[in-house]
Structure formats: C-alpha cells, structure tokens
Design an enzyme around this catalytic site. Structure first.
Site, short mmCIF file in Angstrom:
data_model
loop_
_atom_site.label_atom_id
_atom_site.label_comp_id
_atom_site.label_asym_id
_atom_site.label_seq_id
_atom_site.Cartn_x
_atom_site.Cartn_y
_atom_site.Cartn_z
CG HIS A 167 29.77 22.28 -48.25
ND1 HIS A 167 29.71 23.15 -47.19
CD2 HIS A 167 29.83 23.05 -49.36
CE1 HIS A 167 29.72 24.40 -47.64
NE2 HIS A 167 29.78 24.36 -48.95
CG HIS A 198 26.78 30.15 -56.02
ND1 HIS A 198 27.80 30.95 -55.59
CD2 HIS A 198 26.74 29.12 -55.15
CE1 HIS A 198 28.37 30.42 -54.50
NE2 HIS A 198 27.74 29.30 -54.23
FE1 HEB Z 1 28.15 27.90 -52.80
C1 HEB Z 1 25.35 28.45 -50.90
C2 HEB Z 1 29.93 30.08 -50.87
C3 HEB Z 1 31.00 27.19 -54.61
C4 HEB Z 1 26.44 25.44 -54.54
N1 HEB Z 1 27.74 29.02 -51.18
C5 HEB Z 1 26.55 29.07 -50.55
C6 HEB Z 1 26.68 29.90 -49.41
C7 HEB Z 1 27.94 30.40 -49.41
C8 HEB Z 1 28.60 29.83 -50.54
C9 HEB Z 1 28.55 31.37 -48.42
C10 HEB Z 1 25.58 30.22 -48.42
C11 HEB Z 1 25.43 29.19 -47.30
C12 HEB Z 1 24.25 29.63 -46.48
O1 HEB Z 1 23.23 28.94 -46.50
O2 HEB Z 1 24.34 30.72 -45.86
N2 HEB Z 1 30.10 28.53 -52.75
C13 HEB Z 1 30.61 29.45 -51.91
C14 HEB Z 1 31.96 29.69 -52.25
C15 HEB Z 1 32.27 28.89 -53.28
C16 HEB Z 1 31.07 28.15 -53.60
C17 HEB Z 1 32.87 30.68 -51.54
C18 HEB Z 1 33.61 28.75 -54.01
C19 HEB Z 1 33.94 29.95 -54.76
N3 HEB Z 1 28.63 26.55 -54.26
C20 HEB Z 1 29.86 26.40 -54.83
C21 HEB Z 1 29.83 25.30 -55.73
C22 HEB Z 1 28.57 24.79 -55.71
C23 HEB Z 1 27.83 25.61 -54.79
C24 HEB Z 1 31.01 24.82 -56.55
C25 HEB Z 1 27.98 23.65 -56.44
C26 HEB Z 1 28.41 23.13 -57.54
N4 HEB Z 1 26.24 27.10 -52.73
C27 HEB Z 1 25.73 26.18 -53.61
C28 HEB Z 1 24.30 26.11 -53.42
C29 HEB Z 1 23.99 26.99 -52.38
C30 HEB Z 1 25.23 27.58 -51.96
C31 HEB Z 1 23.35 25.25 -54.21
C32 HEB Z 1 22.59 27.32 -51.83
C33 HEB Z 1 22.30 26.59 -50.55
C34 HEB Z 1 20.89 26.79 -50.12
O3 HEB Z 1 20.03 27.20 -50.92
O4 HEB Z 1 20.60 26.52 -48.94
#
Ligand code: HEB
Length: 739
Positions: free
Chosen positions: A91, A279
């Site tokens: 982020h 993921h």
């Molecule tokens: Fe992620 C977690 C959505 C892309 C790595 N994710 C997460 C959550 C959500 C999301 C709603 C839960 C938060 C809380 O704690 O409740 N993603 C999302 C979306 C997209 C994404 C709608 C576009 C399609 N991711 C992404 C990327 C990466 C990531 C590109 C790197 C390379 N995530 C992640 C991790 C986790 C999450 C390692 C777990 C955290 C903890 O364990 O605390």
C-alpha cells in the site's frame, strides 16, 4: 456538528480562508513544500551517507525477529506479522501512478494524511507502530520510506520467498504532500467524480476533452477512469475487493484491475503475479460489521489515540476480533509460507457468493474441505475463501491464461512475482545511481530507464570553449538551441525521477516526435549537433550528445545574456533499446506553459497545468516566474509564436516580459478563453498577444508580486542571475551523480 469547525477558530490557520472564498484561484502551495523549514534534519544531512553507515544486516535480523515476536497490544495472525507487513509495503508503493509519476513509496507519505487515514489503510497504523522500536534503534540511518518497503521485503523472505533484491535511498519527507490529485470526491470510497467525465486529467497525455455525454459513466463495464488517477475509489489503493462499486462481478473487477494496475506500470502478467503472489500470504479481517464498532481514522481520532485510529469495540478489538476491510478471507492453508496454493485453490474449487461476518461480499469454495487454519484457534478449520477481485484472475480470459500457466509452472510465478514486486517498490526511486545497499540486483531492468555509465574522459574547459564556438558558428538560431536544451531537460519529473536531459532520449522515439518538441526544428538542431559531435570525437576525445544538447543551450544562453552560464559534463547517451517507448509516452506533457504549448481542458486551466509542471520540475514560485519570463524573452515558444514574447528585442535575456506585462499603459482584452490581446490605452494600437500562461503573471497577486521584483528598474541584473540559476537547476535535475 457545524459545517467546518476550523472556520470558527480564531487562531492562526482558523477562520474562513482564501481557498474557501475563492476555491478556483490558482494555488502555488505545492511549490513550497518539503523545504528546510519543515525538515528537522541538518541542512547538510546526507541520507545516502547515513544509510551507508547503517548496520544493514543487523537491521534485517531485527526485522526478521519482529515477524514472529507477537505483541499483546496487536497480536500477529498465525503468529507471524508477514502478511500485515507485505500489505503495508504494497500500500505504500501501490499509490504510484504512471501519468504524473506521483504517489508511490518514495517519500514515506503513508505516515501522513490522507494516506494514514485512508479506508484502505486500516490497521496499517498498527503495522507502522510495530516498527517504531526498530526505527528508533537505527534513527536517521534508515528513513521511514525505506523501512516500510524493506520490511515488506523481509516479510517475504522470512516466509520462504526469494526476493529479487532491495535498494534503499528514499529520504523522508516531513509533511503531507499536497501535490497529488487523489480525486475530487468528498466522501470516502466515493467515485462519482473520477468516472464522471471520461479520461480528462491533470497531467495525462491522453486527455479526452470531447463530449462524453453519450456514455453511461456509472456502468461498471464501460466507464473510464479519470487521469491521472489509478484507483477506482477515493481512499482505495486500487480496486474494491468486493467488485466494482461493491457489485460482486469478477469480470467487471478484472476490468478495474487492468486499468488500475496498468496505471501502476504493471502489465497483465505482472498484475496476476502480484495478486497471486501477495495473496499467498496472510488473511483479511472482518470479524464483525464496522458500523458502530470501529472508531475514527487516525487523522480524526482523539489525542489519547496517539496517532492510532479505527479503535475497535468489538470484543477484544484485535486478534480474532479485528475489523480491517470487513472481509474475512484466508486464501491458503499455509498463510505464513510461500506456496502455489492460491492458484491451486482458485482453479480447483467452484466458488459460491457469501457474506463475511462483517457483511461484505466474498466467495467460499463449494466443498467440504475444511483445510484453512484459523489465525488464533488451533482447533478450528475453515473452507477456502476468495475475494471477488481474486476470482477476476480466473474469470477474465487473458488473466486466466496467465494464471493457468503460473499454476503449472510455479517457478514462473515466483520469478514474475519477484520481479514485479521489486519494480513495485523501486519504480519511483529513480536511476540506479540513487540505489543504496548490499542487495541491489546486478541485472539492468528496462523500467529503470537505464543510461550507460561514462566510459571516456569528460570534456575539459578547453574542449568546452571549442565546442561552444562551433555551436554558435553553426548558423542555427540560438533560440532553437535553447528550446532543444529545455525540451531535453524538462521531461524530468520529481515524483518518480524519470526523464531529464541525461540519456539524450530527446533524439529517440517517442520524444523526438512529440508536438511540444517541434519535431521539424528539433531534427534540424540534432543534425547540426551530431555533426559537431562527430567532428569532435576523433581519437581519444568524446562528447555525448546529451552533454552537447545542454552545452548548446548554455552557449546560446551566454550569447543572449552576456553572462557566463554553468555547465557540468558527464551525461551519456541511451539507446533506443534502453528506452521503453510505451512507458516514455507518459512523460509527454498535455500542456507546457513554459513553451506556451497546449491549453486548458474542461476542468483544468492552462495556468494550473503550468504550476503542475513547475512542481514536477521541483521549482519554487520565483524560479517558475524567472523561467517563464526568460523563456519568453528568449523567444523559445514551441512553435516560434509571438505569444507572450513581450519584447522588441526577442532572443536577448531581458526582463522585458515583466516590464511590458506590468505596463499600466496596456489594456488587456480576452480574445478567447486562451488568447489575450494588449492594446495601447492611448492609441488603441495592438501591442502584444499572450496566453493564459503569460497573463497569469500579472493577474495572480502572488505571481504579480514576483513579477514586480523582476520588472523593476533594479530587477534586470537579479533576473538574469535568477534565470541562469533556475536554468542550471533544470538542466541538472537528473544528475544524481553530482550529489
Ligand atoms: Fe491484497 C490483504 C484486497 C492486491 C498483498 N488485500 C488484503 C485485504 C484486502 C485485499 C481486502 C484484507 C485487508 C484486511 O486485513 O482486512 N489486494 C486486494 C485487492 C487487490 C490486492 C482488491 C487488487 C486486486 N494484495 C494485492 C497485492 C499484494 C497484496 C498486489 C501484494 C503483492 N493483501 C496482500 C497481503 C494481505 C492482503 C499480504 C494480507 C494482510 C494481512 O495478513 O494482514
């Protein structure tokens, strides 16, 4: 609750402000950010030097230990903070967008509003605070900006993933960055403005200004996201996990993902790898509805919260009771270990729409397999679950093909994820010469915009004198050299540190063909300079075209000003193969008031584009003023027009632009929204023609104040000095090698 309580506050900063009275007035505030008035570190504090004295391996060991050092006040899911820290880093970096190079993790802005309080960043306040003891221990040797990203990297490594490397080198900022357009909505998660008018944007080249009324902008299958934005909602990093506008439509989600990740500089393959790779770890948090349970975000919380936000009243308010996104999904059976299980499950199971305990749309596998561990209860197991945005990787035909290939070739997923993750974190760090630390990968990557190292003796003072003479004797109009040097250097943008004169990419596609660069004149100038380069580069001597372009501007400027102008050689020439044409297209200005190119679009005025560009060039308001006034006097408009050339002796570096603009004997009339004519009050004779980018220096009170300094009888000398200094600054914006 009153409308805006601050307006009734009778101390500094309170009351009804200029921006309340005149919300449309041009604001210069973004040109005075991040100065040493806000920075507590010594003026000569050198972050690169401090970083070099850092015990990097010690820091990494401490981070590694922190991963499994679960704290009572914010316990780690599955006994490991890895998932949380990956999300924090993602982020931090993921706000980057290609159109203006702003956003991204390069400034450590996640500490400040609005990002620290974005609904998408819930619980990351806890992640950053978990890091405080380590930040405190290493002090200024590691910036928050670097630390937030490095921690994500270490999290991956500690869960068995081999990363592509890491580079430090991101000095911190000390105030909220006001320069980023995050959208015009006034409600969190709103998106009415960004989808209201097609593609029109602040800094995008692809600005569409036509009639969009035939389009249904709310249709999630056809809507266009406003440039330069790269998120589907106000306050989200990318897309709504529940599907566009909360509608659990995975195909439409794919469309949003493609748009937003594309604007983060990621293609389909990188996008699939990032989501599938990311993921593979951790879980989402939606133990109960946010409703009455969750308190205010950090920027609105009480003093006792000490920078924390989203206080959760549901049961313990943490651990198993955490409410973050409101979704309750754990993707794999091994959420603290790198695996290919995310894709395995994605294709193995059929998915059924369900609701999280928090009431959000999510999907559960149609199976009796209860194979997913609980984050806190060893005796509990769950069915596999996914987000709507996860199913996009299976439902979208192009994503599906890639996903299936990664499923069959886990090594390809690992390699693509490692590279995409590295790019995500380093996209806005700038050229390799800025990269620090022992983990810099040796492979040169195309998105670095690589520039060859200097492999020859640089030209000396004698060479410079010889070359200057040849340049001035070449028969080319000096103003054309000035335009070319400006065109070359002014592609720079401070946000992601791309562009600039180094590399001489002005002679390559796509820049050589940009209308703003006047291709016809440009190719003539480049031909002449290449001839001079060839003639000079016999034997052991060499000069790069990049240096020569800047030197030609310097020579022409010296002639026009009669003063000497600094020049520092050391640039080299990049090749077309080292230049990602698609990615360089984003550097093309939609409007460039410095060269009187382009004009207002529907919502953005020419002068707002000018200030925006000045910000990308890291200029102050006085520098902006001196440069525009000087470039007009030097006759450097992109098309050679007389707009704003308020002088009887074009081509000389005089303060005439200011003198004549401020002349009370001239009465100005609007000829159109963009063009203004100045008439002699007595004779009625038409004297000048100017654009909005010219007239604003007489109409805007602050810019006028600056213009008065340069337009006064004692202003000429100061003007020349300031212009030359600002010119030199622009020519060297990308010279990180000079330090
Ligand atoms: Fe992620 C977690 C959505 C892309 C790595 N994710 C997460 C959550 C959500 C999301 C709603 C839960 C938060 C809380 O704690 O409740 N993603 C999302 C979306 C997209 C994404 C709608 C576009 C399609 N991711 C992404 C990327 C990466 C990531 C590109 C790197 C390379 N995530 C992640 C991790 C986790 C999450 C390692 C777990 C955290 C903890 O364990 O605390």
């Amino acid at each position: 609750m009153g409308e805006c309580p601050i307006k009734e506050v009778n101390t500094g900063g309170g009351g009804t402000r200029n921006s309340d009275w005149w919300p449309n007035q041009l604001k210069l505030n973004i040109l005075r950010q991040h100065t040493n008035v806000t920075n507590p570190l010594a003026k000569d504090f050198d972050y690169a030097a401090a970083f070099k004295s850092l015990d990097y391996n010690g820091l990494k060991k401490d981070l590694e230990a922190l991963m499994t050092d679960s704290q009572e006040w914010w316990p780690a899911d599955f006994g490991h903070y890895g998932g949380l820290f990956i999300r924090m880093a993602w982020h931090s970096a993921g706000t980057y967008r290609v159109f203006d190079g702003r956003g991204g993790g390069g400034d450590g802005q996640q500490r400040f509003a609005p990002l620290n309080s974005w609904p998408d960043n819930v619980s990351l306040d806890k992640a950053r605070r978990l890091l405080w003891p380590i930040k405190q221990k290493y002090g200024n040797k590691i910036s928050w900006a670097d630390l937030l990203l490095l921690t994500g990297n270490v999290a991956l490594e500690s869960m068995g993933f081999k990363t592509f490397g890491f580079a430090g080198g991101r000095p911190d900022t000390w105030e909220a960055d006001e320069s980023v357009y995050w959208g015009g909505e006034t409600t969190w998660l709103g998106n009415d403005v960004r989808y209201a008018g097609g593609n029109e944007g602040v800094a995008g080249h692809g600005v569409v200004d036509g009639d969009q009324s035939s389009k249904n902008h709310s249709d999630i299958h056809t809507r266009d996201l406003q440039e330069p934005l790269a998120a589907a909602h106000m306050g989200l990093i990318y897309v709504n996990p529940e599907g566009p506008d909360g509608i659990p439509d995975a195909a439409a989600s794919a469309r949003d993902i493609r748009t937003t990740f594309g604007r983060m500089a990621m293609n389909d393959e990188e996008t699939v790898a990032l989501i599938a790779g990311g993921h593979s770890f951790g879980k989402t948090h939606g133990a109960a509805p946010a409703g009455d349970n969750v308190g205010k975000e950090p920027a609105a919380a009480g003093l006792e919260a000490q920078g924390f936000g989203w206080e959760n009243k549901f049961k313990s308010g943490k651990g198993p009771d955490t409410i973050t996104s409101g979704l309750e999904v754990t993707w794999t059976a091994t959420p603290t270990k790198w695996s290919n299980k995310y894709l395995e499950y994605l294709f193995k199971y059929e998915w059924e729409l369900t609701k999280s305990p928090g009431g959000a749309n999510q999907w559960v596998a149609k199976t009796t397999d209860e194979i997913i561990p609980d984050a806190y209860d060893a005796n509990k197991k769950h069915k596999p679950t996914m987000l709507t945005s996860d199913l996009a990787l299976r439902v979208d035909p192009a994503y599906e093909k890639i996903s299936r290939r990664f499923l069959e070739h886990p090594d390809e997923l690992a390699d693509t994820f490692a590279r995409a993750w590295f790019k995500l974190l380093h996209r806005d760090l700038g050229p390799r010469s800025r990269w620090l630390g022992p983990e810099i990968p040796s492979e040169e990557l195309i998105w670095e915009d690589p520039i060859p190292a200097v492999n020859h003796a640089l030209i000396d003072a004698k060479d410079i004198a010889t070359l200057k003479k040849e340049i001035l004797d070449s028969g080319v109009e000096p103003s054309a050299f000035i335009s070319t040097a400006w065109a070359s250097a002014s592609t720079f943008r401070g946000g992601d540190k791309r562009g600039g004169a180094n590399g001489a990419r002005i002679r390559l596609a796509p820049q050589k063909d940009w209308k703003v660069n006047n291709p016809e004149q440009l190719s003539k100038v480049l031909n002449v300079l290449e001839g001079i380069q060839k003639k000079f580069s016999g034997g052991s001597k060499k000069v790069s075209l990049a240096d020569l372009i800047v030197l030609a501007g310097v020579a022409a400027l010296e002639k026009a000003s009669g003063v000497s102008v600094p020049f520092t050689p050391g640039r080299t020439d990049a090749s077309q193969e080292q230049t990602d044409i698609e990615s360089f297209k984003h550097l093309e200005p939609y409007a460039d008031g410095f060269r009187n190119y382009g004009h207002s679009s529907g919502k953005v005025t020419t002068e707002q584009y000018l200030v925006d560009r000045a910000h990308l060039l890291k200029l102050t308001a006085p520098e902006l003023t001196a440069l525009v006034g000087g470039l007009r006097a030097l006759n450097a408009n992109y098309d050679g027009s007389a707009n704003g050339v308020f002088t009887k002796r074009p081509g000389q570096l005089t303060n005439d632009f200011f003198v004549n603009l401020l002349d009370t004997n001239t009465a100005w009339k609007a000829k159109s929204r963009e063009i203004y004519e100045g008439f002699d009050r007595k004779t009625g004779e038409k004297k000048w023609v100017g654009t909005r980018a010219d007239l604003v220096f007489g109409s805007h009170a602050e810019l006028r104040a600056l213009s008065e300094v340069y337009g006064s009888s004692d202003g000429q000398e100061k003007f020349v000095k300031d212009f030359v200094a600002a010119w030199d600054k622009v020519m060297n914006l990308d010279r990180y090698d000079l330090a």
